[in-house]
Design a protein around this motif. Structure first.
Motif, PDB file in Angstrom:
ATOM      1  N   ARG A 253      -6.956  -7.084  -8.711  1.00  0.00           N
ATOM      2  CA  ARG A 253      -6.691  -6.076  -7.671  1.00  0.00           C
ATOM      3  C   ARG A 253      -5.636  -6.557  -6.684  1.00  0.00           C
ATOM      4  O   ARG A 253      -4.767  -5.792  -6.268  1.00  0.00           O
ATOM      5  N   LYS A 256      -2.267  -6.290  -8.360  1.00  0.00           N
ATOM      6  CA  LYS A 256      -1.802  -4.902  -8.414  1.00  0.00           C
ATOM      7  C   LYS A 256      -1.315  -4.447  -7.041  1.00  0.00           C
ATOM      8  O   LYS A 256      -0.284  -3.776  -6.914  1.00  0.00           O
ATOM      9  N   HIS A 257      -2.034  -4.844  -5.996  1.00  0.00           N
ATOM     10  CA  HIS A 257      -1.664  -4.470  -4.630  1.00  0.00           C
ATOM     11  C   HIS A 257      -0.326  -5.086  -4.250  1.00  0.00           C
ATOM     12  O   HIS A 257       0.495  -4.478  -3.546  1.00  0.00           O
ATOM     13  N   VAL A 261       1.584  -6.432 -10.980  1.00  0.00           N
ATOM     14  CA  VAL A 261       1.079  -5.847 -12.216  1.00  0.00           C
ATOM     15  C   VAL A 261       1.435  -4.384 -12.226  1.00  0.00           C
ATOM     16  O   VAL A 261       1.227  -3.681 -11.216  1.00  0.00           O
TER      17      VAL A 261
END
Length: 262
Positions: A253, A256-257, A261
């Motif tokens: 996560r 991604k943030h 990713v």
């Protein structure tokens, strides 16, 4: 002692991965968990954005300390060697369907389109003549998507199997399809996440096949063997603890943030 091939059935080489570390880890993990005499094999399941196999086969990717050999008779395989260590790496694809389910097409250099329905995707893989795997994923087998997976696997399509991965926490009960006892084949693999350090997990969860793969055409031999499986192959290695799985998901996560990713 019988010779066996130890296979990690779900491997990604992410863009920022240290390939040398990944190959070192795979060789060490398989030797430790499957036995020194096991022939190690990695089944790549590359996404539409990844081309690590083609780059290594073409010699465009530096692999620290490892020599990459092609097999003239089998373009879906490369062999990595360093000292006495030898790793077979077999090409394959991970396809994302319209329903946001994943399908693994094993032992193939063919490419498949993302965004098609599950039925059309499986038909394309079957037409290519290679095994298809529906891998478990966190939250992906719930609700309507779970019913779609169950419907497809209940049909008993030739070459269609289920997949388990190292990130399914050890304390969790097995998914219902794993427990139904209808002879479904489940192929385990590590499925490393695109987070720093995930390379070291490769080769730590997989399955065993009796004997060695054909030395000239290992991918073709693997396809024949997987299509012919009637019983669950033995599993080596272990899945993550609950704490390790949670830490990996939190790291994903954060990545991604941060935009690391896609």
């Amino acid at each position: 002692m019988k010779r066996v091939t130890a296979i990690d059935g779900h491997v990604h080489i992410h863009p920022r991965a240290d390939v040398g570390v990944l190959l070192d880890a795979a060789a060490c993990n398989i030797a430790r968990l499957a036995g020194e005499g096991a022939d190690p094999c990695l089944l790549l399941t590359e996404t539409a954005r990844a081309n690590a196999f083609a780059e290594m086969r073409a010699g465009h990717r530096e692999v620290r300390g490892w020599t990459i050999d092609r097999l003239p008779a089998d373009p879906a395989v490369i062999v990595a060697r360093r000292g006495t260590s030898r790793l077979q790496i077999i090409s394959g694809r991970q396809i994302v369907t319209l329903e946001r389910l994943e399908v693994l097409a094993l032992a193939t250099c063919d490419r498949f389109s993302d965004g098609q329905s599950l039925g059309d995707t499986l038909a394309a893989v079957q037409e290519a003549g290679v095994p298809a795997v529906l891998p478990w994923g966190l939250g992906k087998w719930l609700g309507q998507r779970g019913r779609l997976v169950a419907d497809r696997i209940h049909r008993g399509d030739r070459g269609l199997m289920l997949g388990d991965n190292k990130g399914r926490p050890r304390p969790w009960p097995a998914p219902k399809l794993f427990r139904e006892g209808r002879g479904y084949i489940v192929l385990p693999g590590t499925d490393p996440l695109p987070i720093p350090g995930s390379e070291v997990t490769v080769g730590s969860f997989g399955f065993l096949l009796e004997g060695a793969l054909d030395c000239d055409r290992p991918a073709a031999d693997l396809v024949t063997r997987l299509h012919g499986l009637r019983h669950q192959p033995p599993v080596f290695g272990t899945r993550m603890t609950g704490i390790a799985a949670l830490s990996a998901q939190l790291a994903l996560r954060r990545a991604k943030h941060a935009g690391d990713v896609a």
